[in-house]
Design an enzyme around this catalytic site. Sequence first.
Site, PDB file in Angstrom:
ATOM      1  N   HIS A   1      18.199  17.215 -13.156  1.00 39.07           N
ATOM      2  CA  HIS A   1      18.728  16.703 -14.123  1.00 39.07           C
ATOM      3  C   HIS A   1      19.309  16.485 -15.705  1.00 39.07           C
ATOM      4  O   HIS A   1      19.643  17.490 -15.456  1.00 39.07           O
ATOM      5  CB  HIS A   1      17.934  15.568 -14.431  1.00 39.07           C
ATOM      6  CG  HIS A   1      16.639  14.935 -13.646  1.00 39.07           C
ATOM      7  ND1 HIS A   1      15.006  14.981 -13.145  1.00 39.07           N
ATOM      8  CD2 HIS A   1      16.619  14.185 -12.579  1.00 39.07           C
ATOM      9  CE1 HIS A   1      14.640  14.581 -13.026  1.00 39.07           C
ATOM     10  NE2 HIS A   1      15.117  14.189 -11.873  1.00 39.07           N
TER      11      HIS A   1
ATOM     12  N   CYS B   1      10.515  13.648 -20.111  1.00 41.97           N
ATOM     13  CA  CYS B   1      10.079  13.596 -18.806  1.00 41.97           C
ATOM     14  C   CYS B   1       8.828  12.764 -18.776  1.00 41.97           C
ATOM     15  O   CYS B   1       8.186  12.011 -18.076  1.00 41.97           O
ATOM     16  CB  CYS B   1       9.948  14.081 -17.667  1.00 41.97           C
ATOM     17  SG  CYS B   1       9.506  16.153 -17.664  1.00 41.97           S
TER      18      CYS B   1
HETATM   19  C1  CIR Z   1      10.186  16.739  -9.585  1.00 38.45           C
HETATM   20  O1  CIR Z   1      11.141  17.192  -9.289  1.00 38.45           O
HETATM   21  O2  CIR Z   1      10.777  15.314  -9.597  1.00 38.45           O
HETATM   22  C2  CIR Z   1       8.936  16.713 -10.759  1.00 38.45           C
HETATM   23  N1  CIR Z   1       8.364  17.864 -10.075  1.00 38.45           N
HETATM   24  C3  CIR Z   1       9.928  17.223 -11.474  1.00 38.45           C
HETATM   25  C4  CIR Z   1       9.999  15.998 -12.392  1.00 38.45           C
HETATM   26  C5  CIR Z   1      10.686  16.545 -13.550  1.00 38.45           C
HETATM   27  N2  CIR Z   1      11.758  15.373 -14.516  1.00 38.45           N
HETATM   28  C6  CIR Z   1      12.326  15.189 -15.342  1.00 38.45           C
HETATM   29  O3  CIR Z   1      12.293  15.919 -16.220  1.00 38.45           O
HETATM   30  N3  CIR Z   1      12.927  13.750 -16.178  1.00 38.45           N
END
Ligand code: CIR
Length: 254
Positions: free
Chosen positions: A160, A247
């Site tokens: 991201h 997140c």
């Molecule tokens: C994903 O791949 O969507 C999750 N395992 C991790 C998401 C992390 N989100 C973020 O950093 N905003």
Amino acid sequence: MRIALTRDVSPSLVDCQLTHVTRSPIDIDRARAQHAAYEAALASMGCRIVHAPAAPELPDAVFVEDTAIVLDEVAVITRPGATTRRPEVAGVAETLVGYRTLVFIEEPGTLDGGDVLVMGHRLFVGQTSRTNDAAIDQLSRLLTRLGYEVRPVRVDGCLHLKSAVTAMAPGRVLVNPRWVDPRAFEPADWLEVAPDEPHAANVLLVEDRVVVPAAHARTRQRLEADGCQVVTVDVSELAKAEGGVTCCSLIFST
Ligand code: CIR
């Protein structure tokens, strides 16, 4: 009042999405303890913790940041790029409707909140495998009339935008220049992560303090030398699920 919306670690976290991280065993009890300590750190900084309903069947539900962008005027409910994550938005929307008018990203748009860096009335949006130009156009249309500017940013090498850059102080960003061009955030100036800590750019600014993962000691030193008040949390198990400190919460004022 400042609210931090969070969601429990699901027992199915071991089945999380992974893009740039190799799968390794996740200790769910340890992940839960780390998540509880993260919530306690936010509470100690004056946030009231509000839980979205638990979603044990949704592996990545703990990463609430990806499901919404909460601004003073509205909350934008996203359409996450990973199809397995789309059912996560319902429980978050159900919680946010008590605080904000909701607007929605719609098909064919896909957007993860982790790709949106809000700095005042400017939103930087990462162009990644999770966030497409259709969603960026929708976001722009939804928010321009509220006085926001939406700026697409190229991201390369990480999940991201906020894996590569976050705000560490008003008008100042912490950045990994190998994943995003720091000049995209001008007139903000920038501090670079320690070169051997590529994932360290993901920090969480709450008022005048910066939440930093314990694993990133050398970047922490850089932040402190720069005058930041740092709060350290251990999120090693959540990092195995490709998550960081931004997140696991949506922070907003009421
Ligand atoms: C994903 O791949 O969507 C999750 N395992 C991790 C998401 C992390 N989100 C973020 O950093 N905003």
